[in-house]
Design a protein around this motif. Structure first.
Motif, PDB file in Angstrom:
ATOM      1  N   ARG A  20      90.540 -35.201 -69.872  1.00 40.96           N
ATOM      2  CA  ARG A  20      90.590 -35.872 -71.164  1.00 40.96           C
ATOM      3  C   ARG A  20      89.193 -35.806 -71.766  1.00 40.96           C
ATOM      4  NH1 ARG A  20      95.740 -37.274 -73.178  1.00 40.96           N
ATOM      5  NH2 ARG A  20      96.988 -38.204 -71.536  1.00 40.96           N
ATOM      6  N   PRO A  21      88.849 -34.678 -72.349  1.00 39.32           N
ATOM      7  CA  PRO A  21      87.476 -34.535 -72.844  1.00 39.32           C
ATOM      8  C   PRO A  21      87.170 -35.362 -74.077  1.00 39.32           C
ATOM      9  CG  PRO A  21      88.753 -32.596 -73.369  1.00 39.32           C
ATOM     10  CD  PRO A  21      89.621 -33.466 -72.517  1.00 39.32           C
ATOM     11  N   SER A  22      88.129 -36.165 -74.560  1.00 36.33           N
ATOM     12  CA  SER A  22      87.832 -37.058 -75.684  1.00 36.33           C
ATOM     13  C   SER A  22      87.114 -38.306 -75.204  1.00 36.33           C
ATOM     14  CB  SER A  22      89.136 -37.430 -76.385  1.00 36.33           C
ATOM     15  OG  SER A  22      90.057 -37.974 -75.444  1.00 36.33           O
ATOM     16  N   GLY A  23      86.912 -38.453 -73.907  1.00 34.31           N
ATOM     17  CA  GLY A  23      86.304 -39.649 -73.338  1.00 34.31           C
ATOM     18  C   GLY A  23      84.952 -39.998 -73.912  1.00 34.31           C
ATOM     19  N   PRO A  24      84.008 -39.034 -73.958  1.00 36.28           N
ATOM     20  CA  PRO A  24      82.673 -39.369 -74.481  1.00 36.28           C
ATOM     21  C   PRO A  24      82.704 -39.922 -75.902  1.00 36.28           C
ATOM     22  CG  PRO A  24      82.594 -37.318 -73.291  1.00 36.28           C
ATOM     23  CD  PRO A  24      84.043 -37.693 -73.388  1.00 36.28           C
ATOM     24  N   ALA A  25      83.565 -39.354 -76.745  1.00 44.29           N
ATOM     25  CA  ALA A  25      83.650 -39.836 -78.125  1.00 44.29           C
ATOM     26  C   ALA A  25      84.166 -41.271 -78.157  1.00 44.29           C
ATOM     27  CB  ALA A  25      84.548 -38.916 -78.945  1.00 44.29           C
ATOM     28  N   ALA A  26      85.185 -41.547 -77.322  1.00 40.33           N
ATOM     29  CA  ALA A  26      85.747 -42.906 -77.272  1.00 40.33           C
ATOM     30  C   ALA A  26      84.703 -43.896 -76.766  1.00 40.33           C
ATOM     31  CB  ALA A  26      86.969 -42.922 -76.360  1.00 40.33           C
ATOM     32  N   PHE A  27      83.872 -43.456 -75.821  1.00 36.90           N
ATOM     33  CA  PHE A  27      82.801 -44.311 -75.285  1.00 36.90           C
ATOM     34  C   PHE A  27      81.868 -44.732 -76.402  1.00 36.90           C
ATOM     35  CE2 PHE A  27      80.176 -45.691 -71.690  1.00 36.90           C
ATOM     36  CZ  PHE A  27      78.916 -45.736 -72.261  1.00 36.90           C
ATOM     37  N   CYS A  28      81.475 -43.788 -77.233  1.00 35.01           N
ATOM     38  CA  CYS A  28      80.531 -44.101 -78.308  1.00 35.01           C
ATOM     39  C   CYS A  28      81.180 -44.877 -79.445  1.00 35.01           C
ATOM     40  CB  CYS A  28      79.866 -42.814 -78.811  1.00 35.01           C
ATOM     41  SG  CYS A  28      78.717 -42.113 -77.587  1.00 35.01           S
ATOM     42  N   GLU A  29      82.495 -44.794 -79.572  1.00 35.27           N
ATOM     43  CA  GLU A  29      83.184 -45.666 -80.534  1.00 35.27           C
ATOM     44  C   GLU A  29      83.126 -47.109 -80.046  1.00 35.27           C
ATOM     45  OE1 GLU A  29      84.754 -45.167 -83.539  1.00 35.27           O
ATOM     46  OE2 GLU A  29      83.852 -43.170 -83.481  1.00 35.27           O
ATOM     47  N   ALA A  30      83.292 -47.269 -78.732  1.00 37.54           N
ATOM     48  CA  ALA A  30      83.280 -48.620 -78.160  1.00 37.54           C
ATOM     49  C   ALA A  30      81.864 -49.190 -78.104  1.00 37.54           C
ATOM     50  CB  ALA A  30      83.886 -48.589 -76.758  1.00 37.54           C
ATOM     51  N   PHE A  31      80.880 -48.325 -77.825  1.00 40.38           N
ATOM     52  CA  PHE A  31      79.489 -48.775 -77.653  1.00 40.38           C
ATOM     53  C   PHE A  31      78.555 -47.919 -78.511  1.00 40.38           C
ATOM     54  CE2 PHE A  31      80.941 -51.431 -74.359  1.00 40.38           C
ATOM     55  CZ  PHE A  31      81.723 -50.702 -73.468  1.00 40.38           C
ATOM     56  N   PRO A  32      78.604 -48.040 -79.807  1.00 36.62           N
ATOM     57  CA  PRO A  32      77.816 -47.147 -80.679  1.00 36.62           C
ATOM     58  C   PRO A  32      76.310 -47.298 -80.501  1.00 36.62           C
ATOM     59  CG  PRO A  32      78.823 -48.916 -81.955  1.00 36.62           C
ATOM     60  CD  PRO A  32      79.402 -48.997 -80.586  1.00 36.62           C
ATOM     61  N   GLU A  33      75.858 -48.479 -80.010  1.00 39.34           N
ATOM     62  CA  GLU A  33      74.414 -48.707 -79.849  1.00 39.34           C
ATOM     63  C   GLU A  33      73.897 -48.288 -78.478  1.00 39.34           C
ATOM     64  OE1 GLU A  33      72.569 -49.779 -82.454  1.00 39.34           O
ATOM     65  OE2 GLU A  33      74.464 -49.631 -83.547  1.00 39.34           O
ATOM     66  N   ALA A  34      74.788 -47.821 -77.627  1.00 37.10           N
ATOM     67  CA  ALA A  34      74.360 -47.473 -76.263  1.00 37.10           C
ATOM     68  C   ALA A  34      73.333 -46.357 -76.290  1.00 37.10           C
ATOM     69  CB  ALA A  34      75.564 -47.046 -75.434  1.00 37.10           C
ATOM     70  N   PRO A  35      72.291 -46.455 -75.478  1.00 38.16           N
ATOM     71  CA  PRO A  35      71.302 -45.369 -75.409  1.00 38.16           C
ATOM     72  C   PRO A  35      71.930 -44.025 -75.051  1.00 38.16           C
ATOM     73  CG  PRO A  35      70.466 -47.325 -74.306  1.00 38.16           C
ATOM     74  CD  PRO A  35      71.900 -47.620 -74.672  1.00 38.16           C
ATOM     75  N   ALA A  36      72.993 -44.046 -74.292  1.00 40.79           N
ATOM     76  CA  ALA A  36      73.636 -42.789 -73.897  1.00 40.79           C
ATOM     77  C   ALA A  36      74.221 -42.051 -75.094  1.00 40.79           C
ATOM     78  CB  ALA A  36      74.737 -43.064 -72.884  1.00 40.79           C
ATOM     79  N   CYS A  37      74.443 -42.778 -76.198  1.00 43.93           N
ATOM     80  CA  CYS A  37      75.028 -42.166 -77.391  1.00 43.93           C
ATOM     81  C   CYS A  37      73.951 -41.723 -78.377  1.00 43.93           C
ATOM     82  CB  CYS A  37      75.982 -43.139 -78.074  1.00 43.93           C
ATOM     83  SG  CYS A  37      77.393 -43.586 -77.035  1.00 43.93           S
ATOM     84  N   GLU A  38      72.699 -41.975 -78.028  1.00 40.73           N
ATOM     85  CA  GLU A  38      71.595 -41.615 -78.911  1.00 40.73           C
ATOM     86  C   GLU A  38      71.378 -40.111 -78.849  1.00 40.73           C
ATOM     87  OE1 GLU A  38      66.862 -42.838 -79.364  1.00 40.73           O
ATOM     88  OE2 GLU A  38      68.212 -44.074 -78.185  1.00 40.73           O
ATOM     89  N   GLY A  39      71.489 -39.453 -79.969  1.00 38.87           N
ATOM     90  CA  GLY A  39      71.217 -38.017 -80.006  1.00 38.87           C
ATOM     91  C   GLY A  39      72.329 -37.164 -79.445  1.00 38.87           C
ATOM     92  N   GLY A  40      73.511 -37.759 -79.178  1.00 41.15           N
ATOM     93  CA  GLY A  40      74.600 -36.953 -78.632  1.00 41.15           C
ATOM     94  C   GLY A  40      75.625 -37.830 -77.987  1.00 41.15           C
ATOM     95  N   ALA A  41      76.390 -37.260 -77.072  1.00 42.11           N
ATOM     96  CA  ALA A  41      77.427 -38.006 -76.386  1.00 42.11           C
ATOM     97  C   ALA A  41      77.047 -38.143 -74.917  1.00 42.11           C
ATOM     98  CB  ALA A  41      78.759 -37.281 -76.518  1.00 42.11           C
ATOM     99  N   PRO A  42      77.564 -39.199 -74.263  1.00 45.22           N
ATOM    100  CA  PRO A  42      77.259 -39.352 -72.838  1.00 45.22           C
ATOM    101  C   PRO A  42      77.883 -38.229 -72.031  1.00 45.22           C
ATOM    102  CG  PRO A  42      78.959 -40.896 -73.515  1.00 45.22           C
ATOM    103  CD  PRO A  42      78.459 -40.244 -74.759  1.00 45.22           C
TER     104      PRO A  42
END
Lengths: 484, 204
Positions: A20-42
């Motif tokens: 389910r490669p949509s996972g990283p996008a869903a992660f950043c929808e849930a946690f938009p401020e997460a450092p892992a989402c800075e500059g890309g996807a986790p």
């Protein structure tokens, strides 16, 4: 980064619903401020070990999603995943006493008990003077020890350690020591740190080496490649020369120095003989892309040397097409000029990018190929007529192969321009700095280091003129490197 | 060397049962929020041993007397690369199960090479000269421990560390090795080995 491009691949290739490669996008929808989402996807290892196998955080997500998750389409899964991520915020997947939400916000790893936000002792004003290292802040003593090992290959003496502990400006001392260590054979010499960074780019083989310590079947001297690579990485050189240089480099082991030289193919042949000479004319050189060793090993006998283009894409831009990275579709491609069947849907996913990437390489001979006698071929040379000899083997379509191609969505007229576009790209800067980051830190940037890493490679290209030395002075001052 | 290996096994089992010395362990810092510990590869480890024990790198260890332990026999296991010969272009991402054995072998060989040289030529001894005397004092042994820490870890030994290794001699070595010189040789080599293969020595 791999997961982003896997999304493209899954949408084009019918079949497996196990990933389910949509996972990283869903992660950043849930946690938009997460450092892992800075500059890309986790990265995928936020929830997975080896996908689709899950880690501790992934297991909690599976419990929250329930067994019906296997029946959902991608859109439903993404929505439910976002909800499930928020549900498990208050749980503690790795049992380190810090809940998942706090770890995600801090940029630490919620599935790894050894990774957790800064210790309370760092915030309580505790006296840290008695500690062997200050684990709350940048510690020059810690950096001194690590940097001297990473660059010089030696431990600091007790006197050096004491000096930096008492120094009025320990960071200035670190910079001074770094400059000294960058001159050592351990860093810049044959078989040193920088030399070995080129191994995956050059892929040497002792059996086919020419020149000194020649192998049984000498095809080219890869030390030319190593010398060129090291030269572009030391002494403040412009690292872009690795893809644009029109010269070669000689090495003096006694002094650990490198010097560029210009020789015509004839002059080089006279000096070093036919087994080692470099035959690409100066106006057709593009750094490491047109060395004899590279052409002989990666072009070999093919009309469209896809292996050569893929190796260059992977080595210098950090995109591994075999892992479906860096796929940028080009309209009306692949044209399948050599009738290899690459236009089939299952193949076109990658070849729509790879083939136009390869066309500029098609005018360079490796070892020969086609209906020529290999003895009549000048190995590792530019030959604009070489495709004529592939008609019998690969069909008349090879005569239509253009010399221009497409790299990173941009038209390039030939291989020299390919090298220029590549060398000036963000991908090159990022990939180059990543190699040094991994040497100094032993692993790619962690989620909470994404911002610091991005600053590092942007300064490398925009402020340091692509000087590796200057970038390293930045790197040893980062929190990632300097906080124990 | 086989006697030394069986000595090590015996000693490790005995040391594990030993009571703690009088001095307290040093104060611990707060746990790091992002621990990142790396192993020294074979080359760095060899450079450290070579400098600390005053041996050239090719004198540290060889297998069968033919193959250098670090650059040949255990090259890849100890984190080295050989792109052109073996096709190993990058260090192994995970240390193989034989890595500790390889590091142990190199350290043991190097340490006892230094011990042998110092005991054979006490006048030219680099580290263990004080132990070759007929009557070796506790201060002399403490001095050797200090010297080992300075040479191998580039720092002063703590009181805790000096006491631990000295009590290792009196409580463990001596009861099983009555001959004084042999006891000191064993203790010297094993103390060197203990410091050289400590976590602080192998990782950074």
């Amino acid at each position: 980064m791999a997961c982003i491009f896997a999304v493209v691949a899954v949408s084009l290739v019918p079949g497996s619903a196990a990933a389910r490669p949509s996972g990283p996008a869903a992660f950043c929808e849930a946690f938009p401020e997460a450092p892992a989402c800075e500059g890309g996807a986790p990265s995928c290892d936020t929830c997975h070990t080896t996908p689709p196998a899950v880690n501790a955080l992934g297991r909690q997500l599976e419990d929250a999603l329930g067994p019906e998750r296997h029946t959902w389409d991608d859109s439903t899964f993404s929505t439910r995943l976002e909800e499930a991520l928020r549900e498990i915020e208050s749980l503690d997947a790795d049992g380190d006493g810090v809940d998942n939400g706090a770890e995600i916000a801090a940029g630490t790893i919620p599935s790894d008990a050894s990774s957790h936000p800064i210790a309370a002792a760092c915030l309580d004003g505790e006296d840290r003077g008695a500690w062997s290292y200050d684990t709350c802040d940048y510690d020059p003593r810690y950096v001194l020890r690590k940097m001297q090992l990473d660059v010089c290959g030696t431990l600091p003496t007790p006197l050096e350690f004491a000096d930096i502990s008492e120094s009025a400006d320990p960071r200035a001392d670190i910079h001074e020591l770094l400059d000294e260590c960058l001159e050592t054979p351990n860093w810049r010499g044959k078989d040193g740190v920088v030399w070995n960074m080129a191994n995956t780019r050059i892929r040497p083989d002792a059996a086919t080496k020419a020149g000194d310590n020649a192998g049984d079947v000498p095809l080219g001297d890869y030390e030319d490649d190593y010398n060129l690579f090291v030269y572009t990485q030391i002494d403040g050189a412009d690292a872009r020369d690795v893809l644009t240089a029109d010269y070669f480099v000689e090495r003096d082991d006694a002094q650990t120095t490198y010097a560029p030289y210009q020789r015509t193919a004839y002059e080089d042949f006279e000096l070093r003989g036919g087994e080692a000479a470099q035959f690409v004319a100066r106006n057709r050189r593009a750094g490491m892309l047109t060395t004899r060793w590279f052409l002989v090993n990666f072009v070999m006998f093919t009309a469209i040397p896809r292996t050569a283009a893929a190796q260059a894409y992977r080595s210098y831009l950090g995109y591994d097409i075999a892992k479906m990275e860096g796929l940028i579709e080009v309209p009306a491609e692949p044209a399948d000029y050599d009738a290899k069947g690459v236009a089939e849907p299952a193949c076109a996913t990658c070849h729509a990018t790879l083939d136009p990437l390869t066309y500029p390489f098609s005018r360079y001979d490796g070892l020969g190929g086609g209906d020529r006698d290999d003895a009549d071929v000048i190995p590792g040379s530019y030959n604009p007529y070489r495709l004529e000899s592939f008609v019998v083997a690969d069909g008349p379509g090879v005569l239509d192969i253009p010399e221009n191609g497409v790299l990173l969505g941009q038209e390039v007229s030939d291989l020299r321009e390919w090298g220029e576009v590549a060398a000036n790209s963000d991908e090159f800067a990022r990939s180059t700095v990543l190699a040094y980051w991994q040497h100094f830190l032993g692993e790619p940037p962690r989620p909470d280091e994404a911002g610091e890493f991005e600053t590092l490679w942007r300064r490398f290209s925009r402020q340091h003129g692509y000087s590796i030395d200057a970038m390293l002075h930045d790197l040893v001052m980062t929190e990632a490197y300097g906080v124990p | 060397m086989s006697l030394r290996f069986s000595s090590i096994t015996f000693v490790v089992l005995l040391v594990a049962c030993k009571d703690a010395p009088a001095s307290p362990a040093p104060e611990e810092p707060a746990a790091s929020s992002k621990p990142r510990v790396r192993a020294k590869n074979g080359r760095r480890f060899a450079q450290q041993l070579s400098a600390g024990l005053e041996l050239s790198e090719d004198e540290l260890c060889s297998e069968l007397g033919l193959f250098d332990c670090v650059e040949e026999a255990h090259l890849v296991v100890m984190g080295g690369v050989d792109a052109a010969g073996l096709g190993v272009a990058v260090p192994l991402p995970v240390a193989p199960v034989t890595a500790p054995i390889a590091y142990d072998r190199v350290a043991l060989s190097a340490c006892f090479e230094r011990v042998d040289r110092d005991f054979e030529s006490p006048g030219d001894a680099a580290i263990f000269g004080a132990l070759t005397e007929s009557d070796v004092s506790q201060e002399a042994r403490e001095g050797v421990v200090s010297e080992l820490y300075l040479r191998l870890l580039h720092r002063e030994a703590t009181d805790f560390e000096r006491e631990t290794l000295c009590e290792f001699f009196t409580d463990t070595i001596v009861p099983h090795t009555p001959d004084s010189q042999e006891a000191h040789q064993q203790w010297a080599g094993l103390s060197c080995f203990a410091v050289a293969t400590s976590v602080e020595s192998l990782f950074y």
